[in-house]
Write a protein that holds these residues in place. Structure first.
Motif, PDB file in Angstrom:
ATOM      1  N   SER A 160      41.368 -36.188 -36.770  1.00 61.31           N
ATOM      2  CA  SER A 160      40.365 -36.217 -35.707  1.00 61.31           C
ATOM      3  C   SER A 160      40.321 -37.577 -35.016  1.00 61.31           C
ATOM      4  O   SER A 160      39.990 -37.672 -33.834  1.00 61.31           O
ATOM      5  CB  SER A 160      38.979 -35.910 -36.286  1.00 61.31           C
ATOM      6  N   LEU A 169      33.905 -45.168 -33.128  1.00 59.81           N
ATOM      7  CA  LEU A 169      33.116 -44.144 -33.827  1.00 59.81           C
ATOM      8  C   LEU A 169      31.650 -44.509 -33.944  1.00 59.81           C
ATOM      9  O   LEU A 169      31.306 -45.670 -34.163  1.00 59.81           O
ATOM     10  CB  LEU A 169      33.635 -43.966 -35.262  1.00 59.81           C
ATOM     11  N   SER A 170      30.774 -43.497 -33.850  1.00 60.95           N
ATOM     12  CA  SER A 170      29.387 -43.757 -34.244  1.00 60.95           C
ATOM     13  C   SER A 170      29.101 -43.143 -35.612  1.00 60.95           C
ATOM     14  O   SER A 170      28.151 -43.539 -36.270  1.00 60.95           O
ATOM     15  CB  SER A 170      28.402 -43.259 -33.198  1.00 60.95           C
ATOM     16  N   TRP A 173      31.360 -37.404 -40.172  1.00 68.72           N
ATOM     17  CA  TRP A 173      30.663 -36.305 -40.842  1.00 68.72           C
ATOM     18  C   TRP A 173      31.572 -35.815 -41.960  1.00 68.72           C
ATOM     19  O   TRP A 173      32.601 -35.180 -41.697  1.00 68.72           O
ATOM     20  CB  TRP A 173      30.365 -35.168 -39.846  1.00 68.72           C
ATOM     21  N   LYS A 236      27.572 -45.390 -41.744  1.00 67.94           N
ATOM     22  CA  LYS A 236      27.955 -44.468 -40.670  1.00 67.94           C
ATOM     23  C   LYS A 236      28.583 -43.182 -41.216  1.00 67.94           C
ATOM     24  O   LYS A 236      29.021 -42.338 -40.445  1.00 67.94           O
ATOM     25  CB  LYS A 236      28.946 -45.149 -39.728  1.00 67.94           C
ATOM     26  N   ALA A 250      34.593 -34.257 -39.764  1.00 68.52           N
ATOM     27  CA  ALA A 250      34.640 -34.518 -38.325  1.00 68.52           C
ATOM     28  C   ALA A 250      34.271 -35.966 -38.056  1.00 68.52           C
ATOM     29  O   ALA A 250      33.695 -36.635 -38.912  1.00 68.52           O
ATOM     30  CB  ALA A 250      33.661 -33.588 -37.605  1.00 68.52           C
ATOM     31  N   VAL A 251      34.652 -36.430 -36.872  1.00 67.21           N
ATOM     32  CA  VAL A 251      34.213 -37.767 -36.462  1.00 67.21           C
ATOM     33  C   VAL A 251      33.373 -37.622 -35.198  1.00 67.21           C
ATOM     34  O   VAL A 251      33.619 -36.734 -34.379  1.00 67.21           O
ATOM     35  CB  VAL A 251      35.398 -38.730 -36.199  1.00 67.21           C
ATOM     36  N   GLU A 252      32.378 -38.496 -35.103  1.00 67.71           N
ATOM     37  CA  GLU A 252      31.542 -38.507 -33.900  1.00 67.71           C
ATOM     38  C   GLU A 252      31.843 -39.790 -33.151  1.00 67.71           C
ATOM     39  O   GLU A 252      31.683 -40.889 -33.707  1.00 67.71           O
ATOM     40  CB  GLU A 252      30.065 -38.442 -34.301  1.00 67.71           C
ATOM     41  N   LYS A 254      31.498 -42.628 -29.998  1.00 61.76           N
ATOM     42  CA  LYS A 254      30.333 -43.317 -29.430  1.00 61.76           C
ATOM     43  C   LYS A 254      29.723 -42.556 -28.261  1.00 61.76           C
ATOM     44  O   LYS A 254      28.539 -42.675 -27.973  1.00 61.76           O
ATOM     45  CB  LYS A 254      30.739 -44.715 -28.968  1.00 61.76           C
ATOM     46  N   GLY A 256      29.289 -39.477 -28.102  1.00 58.19           N
ATOM     47  CA  GLY A 256      28.588 -38.271 -28.567  1.00 58.19           C
ATOM     48  C   GLY A 256      29.512 -37.104 -28.859  1.00 58.19           C
ATOM     49  O   GLY A 256      29.081 -36.091 -29.415  1.00 58.19           O
ATOM     50  N   SER A 257      30.777 -37.225 -28.501  1.00 53.95           N
ATOM     51  CA  SER A 257      31.722 -36.147 -28.741  1.00 53.95           C
ATOM     52  C   SER A 257      32.042 -36.053 -30.237  1.00 53.95           C
ATOM     53  O   SER A 257      32.341 -37.069 -30.875  1.00 53.95           O
ATOM     54  CB  SER A 257      33.006 -36.497 -27.977  1.00 53.95           C
ATOM     55  N   ILE A 258      31.969 -34.841 -30.788  1.00 49.94           N
ATOM     56  CA  ILE A 258      32.340 -34.652 -32.205  1.00 49.94           C
ATOM     57  C   ILE A 258      33.667 -33.908 -32.249  1.00 49.94           C
ATOM     58  O   ILE A 258      33.826 -32.852 -31.647  1.00 49.94           O
ATOM     59  CB  ILE A 258      31.257 -33.865 -32.966  1.00 49.94           C
TER      60      ILE A 258
END
Ligand SMILES: NC(=O)c1ccc[n+]([C@@H]2O[C@H](COP(=O)([O-])OP(=O)(O)OC[C@H]3O[C@@H](n4cnc5c(N)ncnc54)[C@H](OP(=O)(O)O)[C@@H]3O)[C@@H](O)[C@H]2O)c1
Length: 389
Positions: A160, A169-170, A173, A236, A250-252, A254, A256-258
């Motif tokens: 991802s 990244l923010s 998950w 995080k 998953a990664v989110e 910055k 907001g896209s996951i």
């Protein structure tokens, strides 16, 4: 042709790695393999099938037994044993990728030896990074080696993140099935039997990781693994319970896209990914996910109270100290004691906390500090067990 060394060839990940190799004989070749002493007939069978030129087993007795089992085939393979043998498998000069599929701290030394040779590590053995991530990751850079994760969650994050770094990244998950006790009460969990704990709803794995999944220590160890692998602050990393085990993590970003990775819960998928990385190669054995057949995907908050092992690991995940090595070592001993029915399921987190409380932590440890902390924690856990049983 990609040449591979495989450490832990007879285990759950090891056998599935061999299944991937068997499906791609034109592209993958096993040049060296190591296994324990529990399944020597299976190991001999795999040696006959895959014809590596070097193999290793834990001791000289297992080496002579393997030689007998191999018959005339033994003339075509060098049989080694012990720590030295394991290191020879990890550093075989033709191997480009080393699959580390042994359980526990045992994986650390051969992984470090392979990194020093600039190999690519297909890392299943998460305990190496849990115990020694602060030493291993700088070594990967220094020797221009690489780690491609095999743990399904980390393989999902790796895929991802492709092309982006931790600064983009923010959050991560990190998904967890919740294990067999997801809906059990505190009291039921405390008294769970070995059979209950080994009955994982989605994954068929080796005994140690299956018990770690039941306590949810596995997810705690994976937070630490992710922190080192992706150079991201553990604050995080958000654990989310996802009982269907379809979204592997998953990664989110910055913005907001996951972005996540989906698939059936089947380890051959991340193994295939790691063996062929950076290429994408058609697989005939990885089961396909038909999105039209998915009725729903559900997500829940984790419960740190019912699963204290998750909290114990998460609480120390941000440290670069010997505490993670101590937790890892004590967990190996205590899980083994539970599997041997010496202690109850509910005793596992209590003993881990006791060992951690007694430990004099060293920050930014060297490899020697880590080896010493591991030795100390095993001894301490054994003496607590001795007193309790
Ligand atoms: N299983 C999974 O689906 C899965 C998923 C994600 C991550 N992982 C990680 O992958 C690693 C392996 O897990 P697993 O479930 O595959 O474990 P496993 O089924 O217990 O297999 C462990 C392997 O290590 C071998 N071994 C034991 N002692 C050895 C020694 N001294 N030298 C060389 N090999 C030795 C065992 O051999 P014998 O049994 O023949 O003695 C076996 O081949 C763990 O770190 C786990 O956390 C596993």
């Amino acid at each position: 042709m990609k040449r591979i060394s495989l450490i832990g060839a007879t285990g759950s990940v090891g056998r599935q790695a061999l299944a991937v190799v068997a499906a791609h004989r034109e592209a993958l070749k096993v040049v060296a393999m190591a296994a324990g002493a529990r399944s020597l007939p299976d190991f001999a069978q795999s040696i006959t099938t895959f014809s590596p030129d070097l193999v290793s087993v834990p001791d000289s007795r297992a080496a002579s037994e393997l030689q007998k089992l191999l018959g005339t085939k033994a003339n075509e393979v060098a049989i080694h044993h012990g720590e030295e043998g394991l290191e020879l498998v990890a550093t075989h000069n033709e191997a480009q990728t080393v699959v580390t599929a042994v359980v526990g701290f045992l994986g650390l030394k051969p992984t470090a030896a392979a990194i020093k040779q600039g190999k690519t590590i297909a890392l299943a053995n998460k305990e190496t990074l849990v115990a020694a991530g602060g030493v291993i990751m700088p070594m990967v850079k220094q020797y221009q080696a690489a780690i491609v994760p095999v743990d399904s969650e980390h393989a999902a994050i790796h895929q991802s993140m492709h092309g982006y770094g931790p600064q983009d990244l923010s959050a991560i998950w990190l998904t967890a099935s919740g294990g067999p006790f997801r809906k059990w009460s505190n009291e039921q969990i405390e008294n769970a039997t070995v059979e209950d704990a080994l009955d994982h709803p989605n994954w068929s794995m080796g005994h140690k990781i299956t018990i770690d999944s039941a306590t949810m220590m596995n997810k705690g160890l994976e937070i630490i693994e992710a922190r080192w692998l992706f150079d991201i602050s553990p604050e995080k990393i958000r654990v989310v319970i996802h009982p269907e085990s379809i979204l592997h993590s998953a990664v989110e970003f910055k913005d907001g896209s996951i972005v996540g990775q989906l698939g059936h819960p089947d380890m051959r998928m991340p193994i295939h990914y790691a063996l062929f990385y950076p290429n994408r190669v058609e697989s005939t054995i990885v089961p396909r996910l038909d999105l039209t057949k998915l009725s729903k995907l559900t997500f829940e908050e984790p419960d740190f109270k019912r699963f204290p092992c998750l909290k114990i690991a998460a609480d120390l995940a941000s440290e670069d100290s010997t505490r993670a090595s101590v937790l890892n070592a004590a967990n190996e001993i205590v899980v083994e004691a539970f599997l041997k029915r010496r202690i109850s399921f509910g005793t596992i987190p209590k003993m881990l906390s006791s060992v951690l409380e007694r430990h004099k932590s060293i920050s930014k440890p060297s490899l020697d500090d880590i080896l010493e902390a591991d030795r100390w924690a095993r001894q301490e856990a054994e003496s607590l067990l001795h007193a309790a049983t």
